[in-house]
Write an enzyme that holds these catalytic residues in place. Structure first.
Site, PDB file in Angstrom:
ATOM      1  N   TYR A   1      41.173  37.654  35.025  1.00 37.58           N
ATOM      2  CA  TYR A   1      41.791  38.627  35.932  1.00 37.58           C
ATOM      3  C   TYR A   1      42.767  37.874  36.821  1.00 37.58           C
ATOM      4  O   TYR A   1      42.430  36.835  37.384  1.00 37.58           O
ATOM      5  CB  TYR A   1      40.716  39.315  36.781  1.00 37.58           C
TER       6      TYR A   1
ATOM      7  N   ASP B   1      46.063  29.873  37.370  1.00 37.65           N
ATOM      8  CA  ASP B   1      45.682  30.789  38.435  1.00 37.65           C
ATOM      9  C   ASP B   1      44.453  30.192  39.115  1.00 37.65           C
ATOM     10  O   ASP B   1      43.328  30.343  38.639  1.00 37.65           O
ATOM     11  CB  ASP B   1      45.389  32.171  37.851  1.00 37.65           C
TER      12      ASP B   1
ATOM     13  N   LYS C   1      42.757  33.494  48.279  1.00 35.14           N
ATOM     14  CA  LYS C   1      41.381  33.419  48.796  1.00 35.14           C
ATOM     15  C   LYS C   1      41.188  32.326  49.860  1.00 35.14           C
ATOM     16  O   LYS C   1      41.601  32.502  50.987  1.00 35.14           O
ATOM     17  CB  LYS C   1      40.391  33.282  47.638  1.00 35.14           C
TER      18      LYS C   1
HETATM   19  N1  PLP Z   1      43.591  35.732  40.440  1.00 35.31           N
HETATM   20  C1  PLP Z   1      42.266  35.551  40.406  1.00 35.31           C
HETATM   21  C2  PLP Z   1      41.692  34.447  39.582  1.00 35.31           C
HETATM   22  C3  PLP Z   1      41.427  36.382  41.152  1.00 35.31           C
HETATM   23  O1  PLP Z   1      40.101  36.213  41.105  1.00 35.31           O
HETATM   24  C4  PLP Z   1      42.008  37.415  41.932  1.00 35.31           C
HETATM   25  C5  PLP Z   1      41.165  38.327  42.719  1.00 35.31           C
HETATM   26  O2  PLP Z   1      39.980  38.395  42.614  1.00 35.31           O
HETATM   27  C6  PLP Z   1      43.397  37.553  41.933  1.00 35.31           C
HETATM   28  C7  PLP Z   1      44.160  36.684  41.178  1.00 35.31           C
HETATM   29  C8  PLP Z   1      44.053  38.604  42.758  1.00 35.31           C
HETATM   30  O3  PLP Z   1      43.958  38.283  44.110  1.00 35.31           O
HETATM   31  P1  PLP Z   1      44.037  39.422  45.210  1.00 35.31           P
HETATM   32  O4  PLP Z   1      42.807  40.252  45.068  1.00 35.31           O
HETATM   33  O5  PLP Z   1      44.115  38.664  46.496  1.00 35.31           O
HETATM   34  O6  PLP Z   1      45.276  40.201  44.954  1.00 35.31           O
END
Ligand code: PLP
Length: 424
Positions: A141, A236, A264
């Site tokens: 995700y 990511d 985060k």
């Molecule tokens: N990338 C990863 C690996 C994530 O776990 C998340 C959210 O859980 C995101 C991107 C998206 O981040 P946000 O919820 O701050 O938009």
């Protein structure tokens, strides 16, 4: 019951009563709790119930709730104004910390969420290469951006949604989805589309199909193939950044991506995301370069000081070994508790993140993660909650430890988990 009353009101005013789907507890059933306070490793709901918290704001917290140094810095900064919309010195402080800590990053652009970070990274990869295809992996995700919401994990996996209405087929078609950890599939995709692939985005340790570790050759082959074919490798590290080590998964595995997405922990609890990489790549971002991306509240001073104070603690204290040991102990003991009750399971963990899967087979990709008994998970979740332990309300997420989860807190959590599981 305040919790119930607030939830009814929320249902009238917010879709599903929430501002992010998994918070609605749909996958586990029952009414969601509404949290009013957090201190160290614990949170309290509107009815005054206390929980040991392994959600940790979905991994955004690593120093525990209301960490005094962070709170103080934010309070002091708030007195000076909440937002300027022009550059403030704290953006430079946080950028310096990121560059110092994350091996592959020489320049960074701050945004407001992980989604914005991955969206902007994909645009940059397409802008630099002039190509259109993006490769992502099943069960990873990367936020809710159109190009990346195909076969995604987290809430999308929780609700069993293959994609979502609102994303035109023409856009979804530009995303090539491959199984995680499958080196052969990767080679085939590069053989077929190599010259058209702008970038490959990957969670270097997956957290959004539950925790799934990368095979060593998977990340190495990713690096080799992208380099050979002139595609950009995007890590990511929204979850893994500053969590697996101070330089994230790239430091841990010694594999450097071209672009890194962060979020985060970077904001220490306030909304911050970022994407960064080598100078010559980041200089392609506007206004230095031609790839446009902007934000009214990007670099917000409160968010920048919250992030800076958090990263300084991590840089100076390097709590990673201790976090890892405590997670190891937690996993081992949870496993023993489940075994005593005869419940088949596998626990995957990396550093201070872990997932309990209810299956008797190893979990190494999304297909194997989906073998987990989600009804069993729902029962487990509810029993834990009733006994004062909060974990993410979905099978396809990670538990997170913070530095506030000290040995005595882990002991207490284990007592509560033991009682919960005995009562199943
Ligand atoms: N990338 C990863 C690996 C994530 O776990 C998340 C959210 O859980 C995101 C991107 C998206 O981040 P946000 O919820 O701050 O938009």
């Amino acid at each position: 019951m305040k919790n119930e009353k607030l939830y009814r009101e929320a249902m009238q005013l917010l879709p599903g009563g929430v501002n992010s789907p998994v918070r609605a507890f749909k996958a586990v059933g029952g009414e969601p709790i509404i949290l009013v306070k957090g201190k160290k490793a614990r949170v309290w709901d509107a009815d005054g119930n206390e929980y040991i918290d392994f959600l940790a704001s979905w991994g955004a917290l690593i120093l525990g709730h209301a960490y005094p140094k962070v709170v103080k810095a934010v309070q002091e900064e708030a007195q000076k104004g909440l937002s300027f919309g022009l550059t403030n010195p704290h953006e430079i402080t946080l950028a310096r910390l990121v560059v110092e800590m994350v091996p592959s990053v020489e320049k960074v652009r701050f945004v407001n969420s992980g989604t914005e970070a991955t969206m902007s990274a994909v645009r940059l990869a397409r802008g630099i290469t002039g190509r259109k295809y993006i490769v992502k992996f099943d069960g990873c995700y990367h936020g809710h951006y159109d190009s990346l919401l195909v076969s995604a994990g987290s809430g999308v996996a929780t609700f069993g949604i293959p994609g979502t209405p609102g994303i035109p087929e023409e856009i979804a078609k530009l995303t090539i989805v491959l199984p995680y950890n499958d080196v052969e599939a990767l080679r085939e995709a590069f053989d077929k589309y190599g010259e058209e692939i702008a970038g490959v985005i990957v969670e270097p340790v997956a957290g959004n199909m539950g925790v799934v570790l990368p095979k060593k050759e998977f990340l190495e082959e990713l690096r080799r193939l992208t380099r050979e074919k002139g595609s950009l490798l995007i890590f990511d590290e929204v979850i893994t950044g500053f969590r697996l080590s101070k330089g994230g998964a790239q430091e841990l595995f010694g594999v450097e991506p071209d672009i890194t997405c962060l979020g985060k922990i970077l904001g220490g609890g306030l909304p911050v995301g970022a994407y960064g990489g080598r100078r010559e790549l980041m200089d392609r971002v506007a206004p230095e370069g031609e790839v446009y991306q902007a934000g009214t509240l990007s670099g917000n001073p409160l968010a920048m000081v919250s992030g800076s104070e958090t990263l300084k603690e991590l840089r100076d204290k390097e709590p990673y070994e201790e976090l890892g040991e405590r997670t190891e102990r937690l996993a081992k003991e949870v496993s023993r508790i489940l075994l005593d009750k005869g419940i088949p399971h596998r626990i995957n963990k990396a550093g201070s993140m872990m997932t309990v899967f209810f299956t008797d087979q190893d979990v190494y990709d999304f297909e194997t993660a989906k073998r987990s008994d989600t009804e069993m998970f729902a029962k487990f979740f509810k029993a834990l909650l009733k006994n004062g332990v909060l974990i993410p309300p979905s099978q396809f997420e990670a538990w997170f430890l913070t530095t506030a989860h000290e040995d005595d807190v882990i002991d207490e959590a284990l007592e509560r988990i033991d009682k919960a599981v005995k009562g199943l």
